[in-house]
Design an enzyme around this catalytic site. Sequence first.
Site, PDB file in Angstrom:
ATOM      1  CD  GLU A 185      44.942  70.488 -88.772  1.00 56.91           C
ATOM      2  OE1 GLU A 185      43.959  70.191 -89.451  1.00 56.91           O
ATOM      3  OE2 GLU A 185      45.610  69.651 -88.165  1.00 56.91           O
ATOM      4  CD  GLU A 218      44.642  68.538 -84.002  1.00 59.55           C
ATOM      5  OE1 GLU A 218      44.500  67.666 -84.879  1.00 59.55           O
ATOM      6  OE2 GLU A 218      43.989  69.601 -83.980  1.00 59.55           O
TER       7      GLU A 218
END
Length: 470
Positions: free
Chosen positions: A164, A375
């Site tokens: 990320e 995720e």
Amino acid sequence: MSAFPKDFLWGAATAAYQVEGAHDVDGKGPSIWDTFSHLPGTTYQGTNGDVAVDHYHRFREDVALMAEMGMQSYRFSISWPRLLPQGRGTINEAGVKFYSDLIDALLEHNIEPMITLYHWDLPQALQDEGGWEARSTAEAFEEYASLCYQRYGDRVKLWSTFNETVCFIGFGYITGGHPPGVKNPARALQACHHVFVAHAKAVAAFRTSGIDGKIGFVNVLQTHTPLSQSAEDLAAYQLAEGIFTHWLYDPVLKGEYPAELLAQAQAVWGVPQFAPGDEQLLRDNICDFIGLNYYKRETIAANHHESHLTMNTSGEKGKGHQQGNEFGFKGLFKFVRNPNGVYTDWDWEIYPQGLTEGIMNIKARYGDIPMYITENGLGAKDPIIDGEVVDDDRIDYLRQHIGAIEDAINQGADVRGYYPWSFIDLLSWLNGFQKQYGFVYVDHNKGLARQRKKSFFWYQKLIGSNGAER
Ligand code: BGP
């Protein structure tokens, strides 16, 4: 019968700083999160990962629970300063051994390890030399990645370089809420470029290492919707897509930046600056797969005002972006509350179709790239009834999102695995331990004792039926 292929991997995820603890044990060096979380006022009620849920000392018990739940793969990250306390150079063998033992324990239980090399805990020693703004950090990353390949590559097949970029660069260099706490878009863009360079170098090293495995990158899957169909909201939405998707995915999946945005950024800020050979490096080292982290949809509107980010870190609904308090960039766009949206207590919109839409958008732009949902999960304060953790809301959330993945597979997407966040309750970076995500509850009043939640048994059944029983 479900649409999930036979070899689909049902897993769960964590990250080193959020579970391990043992922050200064057995020769580990400090990371930027060790430093930052100890500064007053940076995290929820001063919480930090000094002890976290002590996975470092309890990993065998945790792996046994993973096995009991039926997990087929475990996504975890390596703490760079545990292996290289100075970021490069001297190797801390005790740290190397910890992950080696973890990998062996997983394999003994037929759980496939998926390693994330960088989940935000940069060695403080490298930050002191300029962190991601210094090109030398990309070279240190290549050294660190190569060490991991040498020591674990005989047993680990699934690797991702970074987790990320939008968070550790966006919060780290634009809003300032994560270390190193900078608020400067130009510095953000150059730091981000060095991350892409580090990624490409690590992919190149992976391919020459001879490891029989695959390497990818993990991004937030940011599905957007315009607030209205007005021309200015649509333009704002397009821009958000360009920045949060094209800027962050193109360099690792196409090997180049989106040309128009690159020209605009360079005209306004003079960055990112390329070193000779960077373009070729990016082009030659695109990913084998992409990891997608999906939690929520974002609604986008035109923005005429200055605004600053106020995050809901308490879990009291309405403390995040609401009318008159919306985060964005003046003249570009802002994030707003969706009037039709269903929100969590942390003001994150629950929108399962956004996962299908996002997956299909990635496929449309990047072709038949293999994907893992690395995720996905619900942060909540779980109810305890008669001693049992009854996390029905989490079960609902996961059930709907698994359905959304199945829809994408039915539409032709190559999704190969699912890693809910998180295997166990852990430290949320800015929200402390009250924002729970796990299948396993950790009792902080009882010496960090582990307890299976209702969702643990639900996921166990689901895995046993390859996604059919849910
Ligand atoms: C992702 C991170 C995770 C995790 C998750 C939940 O962005 O990769 O590390 O923390 O979000 O976020 P939060 O803890 O803020 O609820």
